[in-house]
Scaffold this active site. Structure first.
Site, PDB file in Angstrom:
ATOM      1  N   TYR A  42       0.826  -1.211   0.000  1.00  0.00           N
ATOM      2  CA  TYR A  42       0.000   0.000   0.000  1.00  0.00           C
ATOM      3  C   TYR A  42       0.858   1.258   0.000  1.00  0.00           C
ATOM      4  CZ  TYR A  42      -3.408  -3.424   1.795  1.00  0.00           C
ATOM      5  OH  TYR A  42      -4.209  -4.516   1.980  1.00  0.00           O
ATOM      6  N   LYS A 102      -5.742 -13.613  10.672  1.00  0.00           N
ATOM      7  CA  LYS A 102      -5.170 -12.594  11.572  1.00  0.00           C
ATOM      8  C   LYS A 102      -4.712 -13.138  12.934  1.00  0.00           C
ATOM      9  CE  LYS A 102      -5.882  -8.488   9.161  1.00  0.00           C
ATOM     10  NZ  LYS A 102      -6.990  -8.313   8.203  1.00  0.00           N
ATOM     11  N   ASP A 120     -17.088 -13.141   7.577  1.00  0.00           N
ATOM     12  CA  ASP A 120     -15.646 -12.884   7.511  1.00  0.00           C
ATOM     13  C   ASP A 120     -15.208 -12.398   8.895  1.00  0.00           C
ATOM     14  OD1 ASP A 120     -13.105 -11.869   7.221  1.00  0.00           O
ATOM     15  OD2 ASP A 120     -13.505 -10.815   5.333  1.00  0.00           O
ATOM     16  N   TYR A 141     -14.796  -4.748   3.625  1.00  0.00           N
ATOM     17  CA  TYR A 141     -13.475  -5.108   3.084  1.00  0.00           C
ATOM     18  C   TYR A 141     -13.259  -6.605   3.302  1.00  0.00           C
ATOM     19  CZ  TYR A 141      -8.459  -5.736   2.639  1.00  0.00           C
ATOM     20  OH  TYR A 141      -7.224  -6.199   2.262  1.00  0.00           O
TER      21      TYR A 141
HETATM   22  C1  LIG Z   1      -7.233  -8.492   6.768  1.00  0.00           C
HETATM   23  C2  LIG Z   1      -8.565  -8.915   6.307  1.00  0.00           C
HETATM   24  C3  LIG Z   1      -8.703  -9.719   5.164  1.00  0.00           C
HETATM   25  C4  LIG Z   1      -7.531 -10.122   4.301  1.00  0.00           C
HETATM   26  O1  LIG Z   1      -6.606 -10.906   4.997  1.00  0.00           O
HETATM   27  P1  LIG Z   1      -5.106 -11.039   4.408  1.00  0.00           P
HETATM   28  O2  LIG Z   1      -4.458 -12.012   5.338  1.00  0.00           O
HETATM   29  O3  LIG Z   1      -4.512  -9.671   4.496  1.00  0.00           O
HETATM   30  O4  LIG Z   1      -5.222 -11.542   3.034  1.00  0.00           O
HETATM   31  C5  LIG Z   1      -9.986 -10.106   4.806  1.00  0.00           C
HETATM   32  N1  LIG Z   1     -11.061  -9.741   5.529  1.00  0.00           N
HETATM   33  C6  LIG Z   1     -10.956  -8.982   6.637  1.00  0.00           C
HETATM   34  C7  LIG Z   1     -12.180  -8.631   7.402  1.00  0.00           C
HETATM   35  C8  LIG Z   1      -9.704  -8.531   7.051  1.00  0.00           C
HETATM   36  O5  LIG Z   1      -9.614  -7.753   8.132  1.00  0.00           O
END
Ligand SMILES: *Cc1c(COP(=O)(O)O)cnc(C)c1O
Length: 430
Positions: A17, A268, A239, A145
């Site tokens: 980024y 994460k 997600d 996102y």
């Molecule tokens: C960080 C994130 C992603 C993407 O994960 P990466 O490991 O960076 O590919 C997808 N969805 C959410 C809600 C996120 O916070």
């Protein structure tokens, strides 16, 4: 200040980024422990964002370090096709036990975006396997996102995602406003009434939309989404890549709404911020749709490093810590402290909103935060404001006085920002 280390230059590394023509040199980190990052010149920073929201137990937690070392001495990695190892099978069973309902079938990968790709592939193929191949669309929410790969970009609000240049190339998804009230609920229903026969799934970040600007919604909104999916016979993908593992106050955000999604994405904080790992977990009816005698019904996916043994050992050790240490109580204490200590920002000119959920605190400004990052470093804290938001997402183990140093820095810098109010200039991104 000591000279920067001789390896630190931008001759060969392409940064995330970043506009490489103007990107400042990143800060060289030589060590980290607890909530502190040690810089090469001897300075220490208190970490307020847990390395993109991963390091929930702080850095170098001895229990996780020891688990990784023990695993490395025994077996770092073997392919997951045809071979098995204990850490992955144990981790899958533990995740299934922790997740609500019959979310029992765990598919491992190595990053959040890929776990989203897999969830979408599962949803589309689920309907194909049930004889409804026309169900190929996905409905997502504005301001959401879901990652940087192509299908993940497709379900990320283009206004939020950093992918405007790819419009027309990424597959198109449908976007709706979150059903926060009667009007938006009716609008969602009307949209689903029209589109549901062509849709496979709805995808949402439960309770907190993260990289889209840290907007919150309540449990009732999430429950309305589940109900709409049920009414229109659609799969719900949660997600929980950012919200999973305690960030919103419960182990998983969906629990606060009593919602069981059909598919959930985790990453994460899954490995406690140590090694790349992700999981896509499906309920039994989804999994069962892939069973049969014809090979074509099977899920055709298999990342090379899936279920890496070191990462799985780290994740098991991270789950041990959630069992043994009072993480959710720590999150509740952080929530109360953030609410108390960020509240004064509300009165500042140029502050649009202050909001707190679990171990997340957000101060939304009336304009871009560009320029604030180095100011926080000067104050000894590591924060990475972007867009119009300054946000705090500390490791759950942070001590109260360290958190106060972060919130004091936020209040002071936001007050100065409010006075100077840069009206234009580069926008920082995530
Ligand atoms: C960080 C994130 C992603 C993407 O994960 P990466 O490991 O960076 O590919 C997808 N969805 C959410 C809600 C996120 O916070």
């Amino acid at each position: 200040m000591a000279a920067s280390p001789n390896w630190l230059n931008l001759d060969h590394v392409w940064l995330p980024y970043a506009q490489m023509a103007t990107a400042p040199l990143p800060l060289p980190v030589v060590g980290a422990a607890g909530v502190r990052l040690q810089l090469a010149d001897g300075r220490e920073l208190i970490d307020g964002i847990s390395s993109w929201w991963t390091a929930c137990h702080g850095y170098n937690h001895p229990h996780i370090v020891e688990a990784i070392q023990r695993q490395a001495a025994q077996l770092s990695h073997v392919m997951f096709g045809g071979l098995a190892h204990e850490p992955a099978y144990t981790l899958a069973a533990r995740l299934a036990a922790l997740l609500p309902g019959d979310l029992d079938h765990v598919f491992f990968s190595e990053s959040g975006s890929v776990s989203v790709e897999i969830a979408l592939k599962m949803a589309l193929q689920y309907w194909r396997n049930l004889g409804q191949p026309q169900r190929r669309g996905v409905l997502a929410f504005r301001e959401g996102y879901h990652g940087d790969t192509f299908m993940a970009m497709a379900v990320t609000d283009p206004a939020v995602g950093m992918h405007a240049a790819f419009q027309g190339i990424v597959p198109s998804a449908s976007f709706a406003a979150l059903p926060r009230d009667d009007d938006t609920t009716a609008a969602l229903d009307a949209l689903l009434e029209r589109e549901a026969p062509q849709l496979a799934a709805v995808i949402v970040e439960p309770l907190v939309q993260g990289a889209g600007g840290f907007r919150l919604h309540d449990a009732a909104t999430l429950a309305r989404i589940r109900a709409a999916c049920d009414r229109h016979n659609l799969l719900l993908i949660a997600d929980e890549i950012m919200t999973g593992f305690g960030r919103t106050g419960t182990l998983f955000a969906c629990a606060q709404a009593g919602v069981v999604p059909d598919i959930v994405c985790l990453s994460k904080a899954l490995s406690g911020g140590t090694l790349p790992l992700a999981a896509t977990v499906a309920r039994s009816p989804v999994f069962d749709a892939f069973l049969g005698t014809e090979f074509e019904r099977a899920l055709m996916h298999g990342p090379t490093y899936m279920a890496n043994a070191l990462a799985c050992a780290a994740a098991n050790a991270s789950l041990d810590l959630f069992e043994r240490e009072p993480r959710l109580q720590q999150v509740a204490a952080i929530e109360a402290q953030l609410a108390r200590e960020l509240a004064p920002c509300r009165a500042l000119p140029g502050v649009v909103d202050v909001r707190v959920k679990g171990a997340l605190g957000v101060v939304e400004l009336a304009g871009p935060t560009a320029g604030l990052r180095p100011a926080f470093v000067e104050r000894g804290v590591w924060l990475r404001p972007f867009g119009n938001v300054v946000y705090v997402m500390p490791p759950f183990v942070i001590a109260a006085d360290d958190l106060t140093r972060i919130t004091a820095a936020v209040c002071a810098e936001v007050a100065m920002w409010a006075e100077e109010r840069p009206t234009e200039g580069a926008r920082d991104v995530v």
